[in-house]
Design a protein around this motif. Structure first.
Motif, PDB file in Angstrom:
ATOM      1  N   GLN A 145      -0.737  51.728  17.232  1.00  0.00           N
ATOM      2  CA  GLN A 145      -0.909  52.064  18.636  1.00  0.00           C
ATOM      3  C   GLN A 145      -2.212  52.825  18.870  1.00  0.00           C
ATOM      4  O   GLN A 145      -2.903  52.612  19.879  1.00  0.00           O
ATOM      5  CB  GLN A 145       0.283  52.892  19.118  1.00  0.00           C
ATOM      6  N   ALA A 146      -2.573  53.697  17.938  1.00  0.00           N
ATOM      7  CA  ALA A 146      -3.839  54.424  18.074  1.00  0.00           C
ATOM      8  C   ALA A 146      -5.028  53.480  17.968  1.00  0.00           C
ATOM      9  O   ALA A 146      -6.022  53.635  18.688  1.00  0.00           O
ATOM     10  CB  ALA A 146      -3.924  55.510  17.002  1.00  0.00           C
ATOM     11  N   LEU A 147      -4.936  52.487  17.105  1.00  0.00           N
ATOM     12  CA  LEU A 147      -6.021  51.510  16.967  1.00  0.00           C
ATOM     13  C   LEU A 147      -6.123  50.620  18.202  1.00  0.00           C
ATOM     14  O   LEU A 147      -7.231  50.294  18.652  1.00  0.00           O
ATOM     15  CB  LEU A 147      -5.806  50.661  15.711  1.00  0.00           C
ATOM     16  N   PHE A 148      -4.995  50.232  18.753  1.00  0.00           N
ATOM     17  CA  PHE A 148      -5.028  49.423  19.982  1.00  0.00           C
ATOM     18  C   PHE A 148      -5.646  50.225  21.126  1.00  0.00           C
ATOM     19  O   PHE A 148      -6.392  49.684  21.947  1.00  0.00           O
ATOM     20  CB  PHE A 148      -3.617  48.945  20.352  1.00  0.00           C
ATOM     21  N   ALA A 149      -5.337  51.511  21.197  1.00  0.00           N
ATOM     22  CA  ALA A 149      -5.944  52.348  22.239  1.00  0.00           C
ATOM     23  C   ALA A 149      -7.449  52.496  22.013  1.00  0.00           C
ATOM     24  O   ALA A 149      -8.243  52.449  22.961  1.00  0.00           O
ATOM     25  CB  ALA A 149      -5.270  53.720  22.246  1.00  0.00           C
ATOM     26  N   LEU A 150      -7.842  52.659  20.756  1.00  0.00           N
ATOM     27  CA  LEU A 150      -9.258  52.823  20.425  1.00  0.00           C
ATOM     28  C   LEU A 150     -10.070  51.576  20.768  1.00  0.00           C
ATOM     29  O   LEU A 150     -11.217  51.678  21.225  1.00  0.00           O
ATOM     30  CB  LEU A 150      -9.387  53.135  18.928  1.00  0.00           C
ATOM     31  N   THR A 151      -9.485  50.408  20.545  1.00  0.00           N
ATOM     32  CA  THR A 151     -10.224  49.152  20.726  1.00  0.00           C
ATOM     33  C   THR A 151      -9.985  48.485  22.072  1.00  0.00           C
ATOM     34  O   THR A 151     -10.522  47.402  22.325  1.00  0.00           O
ATOM     35  CB  THR A 151      -9.851  48.157  19.608  1.00  0.00           C
ATOM     36  N   ALA A 152      -9.201  49.110  22.929  1.00  0.00           N
ATOM     37  CA  ALA A 152      -8.915  48.504  24.239  1.00  0.00           C
ATOM     38  C   ALA A 152     -10.199  48.380  25.057  1.00  0.00           C
ATOM     39  O   ALA A 152     -11.053  49.264  25.023  1.00  0.00           O
ATOM     40  CB  ALA A 152      -7.892  49.345  24.983  1.00  0.00           C
ATOM     41  N   PRO A 153     -10.353  47.285  25.820  1.00  0.00           N
ATOM     42  CA  PRO A 153     -11.549  47.131  26.668  1.00  0.00           C
ATOM     43  C   PRO A 153     -11.657  48.266  27.676  1.00  0.00           C
ATOM     44  O   PRO A 153     -10.655  48.711  28.238  1.00  0.00           O
ATOM     45  CB  PRO A 153     -11.301  45.786  27.370  1.00  0.00           C
ATOM     46  N   ASP A 154     -12.872  48.721  27.878  1.00  0.00           N
ATOM     47  CA  ASP A 154     -13.126  49.795  28.835  1.00  0.00           C
ATOM     48  C   ASP A 154     -13.446  49.171  30.192  1.00  0.00           C
ATOM     49  O   ASP A 154     -14.479  48.505  30.341  1.00  0.00           O
ATOM     50  CB  ASP A 154     -14.301  50.645  28.360  1.00  0.00           C
TER      51      ASP A 154
END
Length: 398
Positions: A145-154
């Protein structure tokens, strides 16, 4: 000249436009290349002729001094042409078939010492520039979940390279894009594969599952590096590895060298796992945009299949990489948690730098390559090939 890993024909001629100068350049591995590597400074000027020599490996006089001087200079090693080319050549000894007589130099004391010193300085600069982040619990789902948040499109991000490719790519930029990508993508999966024997259990199984797809599940023609090679040939480029190394800037070499750094050092196994996770998690959407841009220019499936393949494959890989590879590694070795996120953030940061360099160059109506490229010859060759193909189809139809 023999056929290469990514070359379909013995007599393929690269569109590189390079002139041979025995005093300033040396030939790459005879079985793989006919482009000349051009030195970019004192370190590469020592390595290139040493590797090209047919004599037995010898002490490379002055190499240690030049390496020490580069490190002590305080300059930006990440964007330093000489340092990054030197690392590319030194790592190339371990991949094989990159430089002449590479087998003789792989374990030579001078090349090992130079690589260790340069890569430690390179790593130190990366660590100083890669932002730290709050770490999750060392549980697989928390890590994912932390990685998905880190890599989510801005949603507030500015212009991106992938959106430019989708909407505004020109014919010359299409060629340039493929030249830039060729340094890593013709070796796709190889640097991450160094980590396989360094992992165990769930993380190891996950990495093997991802890599099996990358290598075509046993079918050479489905290997992702082969799909990219076909894309290169489809737009008129030479698909032999390293043909265009003289044209790419230091930041492009740094992106590939960083993966080699992470993959080839067991102590950085957390970083290579995090890098691959971030790499896979930020691949699917951009590749869809790349495919759209190349189709807009009229390129067919021979060119777009590589990008189409990654839209689907990486949507699956991102789940495996986040939960089973990175998450599984964190659970089995909690001490590597910070390294996993260092690798992920380093991937995002350096790839952003590469994309920014290319996009800023194009927006300024300049090339992102480091020296003039023979675009006209490449595009003319592709047009002639299309005309020949169309003529053959018409003749057959009659």
């Amino acid at each position: 000249m023999h056929p290469t890993e990514n070359s379909p024909a013995r007599d393929a001629v690269p569109h590189n436009g390079a002139a041979h100068d025995a005093n300033s350049a040396t030939r790459l591995c005879e079985n793989w290349h006919d482009e000349e590597i051009e030195p970019r400074g004192p370190i590469s000027s020592l390595l290139i002729p040493a590797f090209a020599s047919a004599s037995a490996p010898h002490t490379i006089e002055g190499l240690a001094d030049e390496v020490a001087a580069a490190i002590a200079s305080g300059r930006d090693l990440i964007r330093d042409d000489d340092v990054q080319l030197a690392l590319y050549l030194l790592y190339g000894l371990y991949y094989g078939r990159v430089v002449d007589n590479g087998d003789q130099w792989e374990w030579h004391v001078d090349t090992i010492a130079a690589r260790l010193d340069l890569e430690r300085a390179f790593e130190a600069q990366l660590r100083a520039l890669v932002p730290a982040s709050e770490l999750p619990n060392a549980a697989a789902e928390d890590v994912a979940q932390a990685l998905f948040a880190l890599t989510a499109p801005d949603p507030d991000a500015g212009p991106s390279l992938s959106r430019h490719v989708a909407k505004n790519l020109t014919q010359e930029q299409a060629v340039e894009f493929m030249v830039q990508r060729s340094i890593y993508t013709l070796k796709e999966a190889d640097p991450h594969s160094w980590a396989i024997p360094r992992l165990t259990g769930r993380a190891k199984a996950a990495l093997v599952e991802i890599q099996a797809d990358e290598y075509g599940n046993g079918r050479r023609e489905r290997m992702h590096s082969e799909l990219f090679a076909r894309s290169m040939r489809g737009i008129g480029l030479d698909s032999r590895y390293g043909t265009y190394v003289n044209f790419v800037p230091a930041i492009t070499l740094a992106s590939f060298n960083m993966i080699s750094l992470f993959g080839m050092n067991r102590r950085l196994r957390g970083a290579i796992a995090g890098h691959l996770a971030a790499f896979e998690m930020t691949s699917s959407i951009p590749n869809g945009l790349y495919a759209r841009g190349f189709r807009r220019l009229g390129f067919d499936e021979n060119v777009t299949e590589y990008f189409d393949e990654h839209v689907e494959a990486d949507a699956v890989h991102e789940q495996i990489a986040a939960r089973d590879l990175a998450g599984g590694l964190a659970e089995s070795e909690p001490a590597l948690l910070s390294e996993i996120f260092f690798g992920a953030r380093a991937c995002l940061l350096v790839d952003d730098w590469v994309g920014e360099h290319i996009l800023e160059s194009w927006e300024a109506e300049k090339s992102s390559l480091r020296k003039p490229f023979p675009f006209e010859a490449v595009l003319a060759g592709r047009d002639e090939g299309e005309e020949s193909s169309a003529g053959a189809e018409v003749g057959a139809g009659r």
